[in-house]
Every structure is written in structure tokens, then in C-alpha cells.
Motif scaffolding. Sequence first.
Motif, PDB file in Angstrom:
ATOM      1  N   VAL A  82       0.833  -1.211   0.000  1.00  0.00           N
ATOM      2  CA  VAL A  82       0.000   0.000   0.000  1.00  0.00           C
ATOM      3  C   VAL A  82       0.864   1.256   0.000  1.00  0.00           C
ATOM      4  CG1 VAL A  82      -1.704   1.309   1.324  1.00  0.00           C
ATOM      5  CG2 VAL A  82      -1.963  -1.161   1.059  1.00  0.00           C
ATOM      6  N   SER A  83       1.921   1.265   0.806  1.00  0.00           N
ATOM      7  CA  SER A  83       2.798   2.447   0.851  1.00  0.00           C
ATOM      8  C   SER A  83       3.562   2.644  -0.452  1.00  0.00           C
ATOM      9  CB  SER A  83       3.786   2.328   2.012  1.00  0.00           C
ATOM     10  OG  SER A  83       4.664   1.238   1.840  1.00  0.00           O
ATOM     11  N   SER A  84       3.636   1.573  -1.265  1.00  0.00           N
ATOM     12  CA  SER A  84       4.275   1.681  -2.580  1.00  0.00           C
ATOM     13  C   SER A  84       3.313   2.216  -3.638  1.00  0.00           C
ATOM     14  CB  SER A  84       4.813   0.312  -3.015  1.00  0.00           C
ATOM     15  OG  SER A  84       5.773  -0.170  -2.084  1.00  0.00           O
ATOM     16  N   GLY A  85       2.019   2.372  -3.281  1.00  0.00           N
ATOM     17  CA  GLY A  85       1.065   2.992  -4.181  1.00  0.00           C
ATOM     18  C   GLY A  85       0.040   2.065  -4.796  1.00  0.00           C
ATOM     19  N   ILE A  86      -0.033   0.807  -4.350  1.00  0.00           N
ATOM     20  CA  ILE A  86      -0.978  -0.148  -4.911  1.00  0.00           C
ATOM     21  C   ILE A  86      -2.051  -0.454  -3.871  1.00  0.00           C
ATOM     22  CG2 ILE A  86      -1.292  -2.484  -5.825  1.00  0.00           C
ATOM     23  CD1 ILE A  86       1.566  -2.386  -6.822  1.00  0.00           C
ATOM     24  N   THR A  87      -3.310  -0.341  -4.275  1.00  0.00           N
ATOM     25  CA  THR A  87      -4.405  -0.534  -3.320  1.00  0.00           C
ATOM     26  C   THR A  87      -5.386  -1.633  -3.737  1.00  0.00           C
ATOM     27  OG1 THR A  87      -5.625   1.287  -4.369  1.00  0.00           O
ATOM     28  CG2 THR A  87      -4.294   1.822  -2.439  1.00  0.00           C
ATOM     29  N   ASP A  88      -5.167  -2.302  -4.865  1.00  0.00           N
ATOM     30  CA  ASP A  88      -5.950  -3.475  -5.249  1.00  0.00           C
ATOM     31  C   ASP A  88      -5.047  -4.698  -5.107  1.00  0.00           C
ATOM     32  OD1 ASP A  88      -8.214  -2.078  -5.772  1.00  0.00           O
ATOM     33  OD2 ASP A  88      -8.124  -2.241  -7.945  1.00  0.00           O
ATOM     34  N   ILE A  89      -5.351  -5.563  -4.137  1.00  0.00           N
ATOM     35  CA  ILE A  89      -4.450  -6.648  -3.772  1.00  0.00           C
ATOM     36  C   ILE A  89      -5.209  -7.969  -3.716  1.00  0.00           C
ATOM     37  CG2 ILE A  89      -2.834  -7.506  -2.021  1.00  0.00           C
ATOM     38  CD1 ILE A  89      -2.617  -4.569  -1.024  1.00  0.00           C
ATOM     39  N   MET A  90      -4.662  -9.002  -4.363  1.00  0.00           N
ATOM     40  CA  MET A  90      -5.167 -10.353  -4.187  1.00  0.00           C
ATOM     41  C   MET A  90      -4.198 -11.122  -3.309  1.00  0.00           C
ATOM     42  SD  MET A  90      -6.181 -13.399  -6.863  1.00  0.00           S
ATOM     43  CE  MET A  90      -7.931 -13.004  -6.843  1.00  0.00           C
ATOM     44  N   VAL A  91      -4.715 -11.691  -2.223  1.00  0.00           N
ATOM     45  CA  VAL A  91      -3.917 -12.522  -1.334  1.00  0.00           C
ATOM     46  C   VAL A  91      -4.198 -13.972  -1.698  1.00  0.00           C
ATOM     47  CG1 VAL A  91      -3.463 -13.187   1.047  1.00  0.00           C
ATOM     48  CG2 VAL A  91      -3.924 -10.794   0.483  1.00  0.00           C
ATOM     49  N   GLN A  92      -3.161 -14.690  -2.105  1.00  0.00           N
ATOM     50  CA  GLN A  92      -3.295 -16.072  -2.552  1.00  0.00           C
ATOM     51  C   GLN A  92      -3.042 -17.012  -1.383  1.00  0.00           C
ATOM     52  OE1 GLN A  92      -4.244 -17.002  -5.677  1.00  0.00           O
ATOM     53  NE2 GLN A  92      -4.323 -19.084  -4.920  1.00  0.00           N
ATOM     54  N   LEU A  93      -4.043 -17.833  -1.058  1.00  0.00           N
ATOM     55  CA  LEU A  93      -3.979 -18.719   0.100  1.00  0.00           C
ATOM     56  C   LEU A  93      -4.040 -20.185  -0.315  1.00  0.00           C
ATOM     57  CD1 LEU A  93      -6.535 -16.714   2.245  1.00  0.00           C
ATOM     58  CD2 LEU A  93      -4.074 -16.844   2.686  1.00  0.00           C
ATOM     59  N   THR A  94      -3.648 -21.061   0.611  1.00  0.00           N
ATOM     60  CA  THR A  94      -3.797 -22.498   0.423  1.00  0.00           C
ATOM     61  C   THR A  94      -4.491 -23.058   1.666  1.00  0.00           C
ATOM     62  OG1 THR A  94      -1.644 -22.979   1.405  1.00  0.00           O
ATOM     63  CG2 THR A  94      -1.692 -22.599  -0.974  1.00  0.00           C
ATOM     64  N   ASN A  95      -4.533 -24.373   1.772  1.00  0.00           N
ATOM     65  CA  ASN A  95      -5.267 -24.978   2.878  1.00  0.00           C
ATOM     66  C   ASN A  95      -4.472 -25.048   4.172  1.00  0.00           C
ATOM     67  OD1 ASN A  95      -3.442 -26.907   2.158  1.00  0.00           O
ATOM     68  ND2 ASN A  95      -4.912 -28.534   1.754  1.00  0.00           N
ATOM     69  N   THR A  96      -3.393 -24.308   4.296  1.00  0.00           N
ATOM     70  CA  THR A  96      -2.624 -24.256   5.532  1.00  0.00           C
ATOM     71  C   THR A  96      -3.031 -23.020   6.332  1.00  0.00           C
ATOM     72  OG1 THR A  96      -0.825 -23.214   4.292  1.00  0.00           O
ATOM     73  CG2 THR A  96      -0.653 -25.578   4.697  1.00  0.00           C
ATOM     74  N   PHE A  97      -4.070 -23.161   7.120  1.00  0.00           N
ATOM     75  CA  PHE A  97      -4.512 -22.121   8.048  1.00  0.00           C
ATOM     76  C   PHE A  97      -4.828 -20.802   7.323  1.00  0.00           C
ATOM     77  CE2 PHE A  97      -1.395 -24.892  10.158  1.00  0.00           C
ATOM     78  CZ  PHE A  97      -2.218 -25.523  11.085  1.00  0.00           C
ATOM     79  N   ALA A  98      -5.700 -20.877   6.340  1.00  0.00           N
ATOM     80  CA  ALA A  98      -6.052 -19.686   5.569  1.00  0.00           C
ATOM     81  C   ALA A  98      -6.931 -18.729   6.361  1.00  0.00           C
ATOM     82  CB  ALA A  98      -6.765 -20.098   4.273  1.00  0.00           C
ATOM     83  N   GLN A  99      -7.803 -19.250   7.224  1.00  0.00           N
ATOM     84  CA  GLN A  99      -8.802 -18.416   7.889  1.00  0.00           C
ATOM     85  C   GLN A  99      -8.197 -17.301   8.745  1.00  0.00           C
ATOM     86  OE1 GLN A  99     -11.902 -20.552   9.895  1.00  0.00           O
ATOM     87  NE2 GLN A  99     -12.746 -18.731  10.879  1.00  0.00           N
ATOM     88  N   PRO A 100      -7.142 -17.556   9.552  1.00  0.00           N
ATOM     89  CA  PRO A 100      -6.591 -16.453  10.350  1.00  0.00           C
ATOM     90  C   PRO A 100      -6.114 -15.276   9.503  1.00  0.00           C
ATOM     91  CG  PRO A 100      -5.784 -18.555  11.164  1.00  0.00           C
ATOM     92  CD  PRO A 100      -6.486 -18.842   9.873  1.00  0.00           C
ATOM     93  N   VAL A 101      -5.555 -15.546   8.330  1.00  0.00           N
ATOM     94  CA  VAL A 101      -5.111 -14.456   7.452  1.00  0.00           C
ATOM     95  C   VAL A 101      -6.309 -13.621   7.011  1.00  0.00           C
ATOM     96  CG1 VAL A 101      -3.995 -13.895   5.262  1.00  0.00           C
ATOM     97  CG2 VAL A 101      -3.109 -15.762   6.672  1.00  0.00           C
ATOM     98  N   MET A 102      -7.399 -14.287   6.626  1.00  0.00           N
ATOM     99  CA  MET A 102      -8.592 -13.581   6.177  1.00  0.00           C
ATOM    100  C   MET A 102      -9.239 -12.797   7.319  1.00  0.00           C
ATOM    101  SD  MET A 102     -10.153 -16.561   3.701  1.00  0.00           S
ATOM    102  CE  MET A 102     -11.415 -15.518   2.969  1.00  0.00           C
ATOM    103  N   GLU A 103      -9.209 -13.356   8.533  1.00  0.00           N
ATOM    104  CA  GLU A 103      -9.785 -12.649   9.672  1.00  0.00           C
ATOM    105  C   GLU A 103      -8.993 -11.387  10.014  1.00  0.00           C
ATOM    106  OE1 GLU A 103      -9.941 -15.582  12.734  1.00  0.00           O
ATOM    107  OE2 GLU A 103     -11.803 -16.464  12.005  1.00  0.00           O
ATOM    108  N   LEU A 104      -7.690 -11.434   9.806  1.00  0.00           N
ATOM    109  CA  LEU A 104      -6.863 -10.249  10.064  1.00  0.00           C
ATOM    110  C   LEU A 104      -7.061  -9.184   8.991  1.00  0.00           C
ATOM    111  CD1 LEU A 104      -4.448  -8.810  11.555  1.00  0.00           C
ATOM    112  CD2 LEU A 104      -2.980  -9.933   9.854  1.00  0.00           C
ATOM    113  N   LEU A 105      -6.949  -9.588   7.743  1.00  0.00           N
ATOM    114  CA  LEU A 105      -6.940  -8.611   6.648  1.00  0.00           C
ATOM    115  C   LEU A 105      -8.344  -8.172   6.236  1.00  0.00           C
ATOM    116  CD1 LEU A 105      -4.162 -10.178   4.374  1.00  0.00           C
ATOM    117  CD2 LEU A 105      -3.920  -8.406   6.127  1.00  0.00           C
TER     118      LEU A 105
END
Length: 245
Positions: A44-67
Motif C-alpha cells: 500500500v505504501s508503494s502505491g498499490i491498493t488493489d491486492i489479491m492474497v493467494q492462500l492455500t489450505n494451511t490455516f487460511a482463515q486467520p489471514v482472512m480474519e486479520l486482513l
Amino acid sequence: MIRKAVVMAGGLATRLRPLTLATNKHMLPVYDRPMIQHVIETVVSSGITDIMVQLTNTFAQPVMELLRDGEPFGCSIYYGYQSMGDSVAKMLRSCRTFANDEPFLLMLGDSFYRAPLQDLDKPAPHVWVMPLQEFDDPRKYAEVRLEGGVITDIAENLFDPPTGIVQTGAWLFPPDVFGRAERLLGATRDKEVKVRHLAREYARTSGMGATLLPPESFLDLGTVEALYKAQTLMREHALGKRSKT
């Protein structure tokens, strides 16, 4: 100017076991916030505000709950999913629609940059590189041959003799990277195609632009030693800011 970024936040994180036996490695703390938050804030500080976070089946939910949807970080976050993260090329498949035939920034989710990225207006393909010196274990990195600001080759690990210049964790890729990734998958027996393989393909066929960062600008946080070093750097930075106020 690049408008979109893909952040890879899956994988098994075997180098960080047992820390990652019960959590996604990108949720491990780096001083005062999770690793993945540092990465999103760098993008974001580099100027990009459209982001896709690529996840797998290794504990994906905590990342989604944070972001969540990205609003707390001043961006829009979308999610892609592959059942296993054994190959970046495979994980890229679900990003094609998001990229929408535009160049995009690809960043690994264990990338620790000490400043926003510059040169996002450069043509793709492009990579950020750094003199490694004694900052981290050289076996973790892929060395590059840099001639006149252009990468002409990328080693699997180190050249002989070594160049001392290594890839960091961010690349600009053009839209044809998806086709190249599929071709490399078809030609690779073990089907594991890493980002360095994609970058090497560009470097050897047409050259790849590069931005040379100052020494000690970047850390691959995939080991306990690097995590500790990043923790120390962030703490020193925070204490330095407090002393000035």
C-alpha cells in the motif's frame, strides 16, 4: 503505473517448523504485528491498493480474519485459493482474472522490506535486487547477473564465482506470465515451478529490468534467524522514533 498486486500467503513453511505446525507462517509476529500485515503495508505504501492474497489450505482463515476486505489498511483485498501451495505457477492460475491482462506486482508473503518499493512505473518484467553481503544466509537466495541495469541470468542458488547480488521478494510481471507458467509446468517433471524459474525464463530470453536496493533493505523471513533479525530491526526503528518525540 502498476495498479494491482498479488501476495502469496500459502505454502507449508517447513523451514519454520515447529512454529508453523499450528498456524500460517504469515501470521507469525514481526515485532508489533503479523508478518502479512508488514507485507500489505509495504504494498500500500508503494502505491498499490488493489491486492489479491493467494492462500492455500494451511490455516487460511486467520489471514482472512486479520486482513478482511482491506479497509483497515487503506486498500481492497481479494482472495484466491489453491488446495496446495507446492508451486507458485499453480497458485497463479486463480489470479489471471484479477490481473485482467495488465502487468502486476507479485510479492511473496514472507518478504520484509524496510521501505516502500520505488520504480513501479518501470516496464515489466522487473525485479528488485540487493547486495546481500553478510546480512543473511546466502543459501536462501537466488543470485542474479546484472549488466547495465538488466538481469541476464538467475542462478538456482549461487553462481560460481558469486555475484553478490540477489533477488528480493517482489517482481513486476506482464500478462503473458500465466502462459509462461503453464508451459514451465508442462516441462517440469516434479511440477514445482518457483518464482525464480519464471524470472529466469524472462532473464534468459529477453532480459529483465532491475532496481538495485541498498544493502540491508530486505529480508526473506522464512527462517527463525531472519525473523529474529527483523524483530530487532523493527524494535530499533520504533525506539528511535519514540526518542525523537
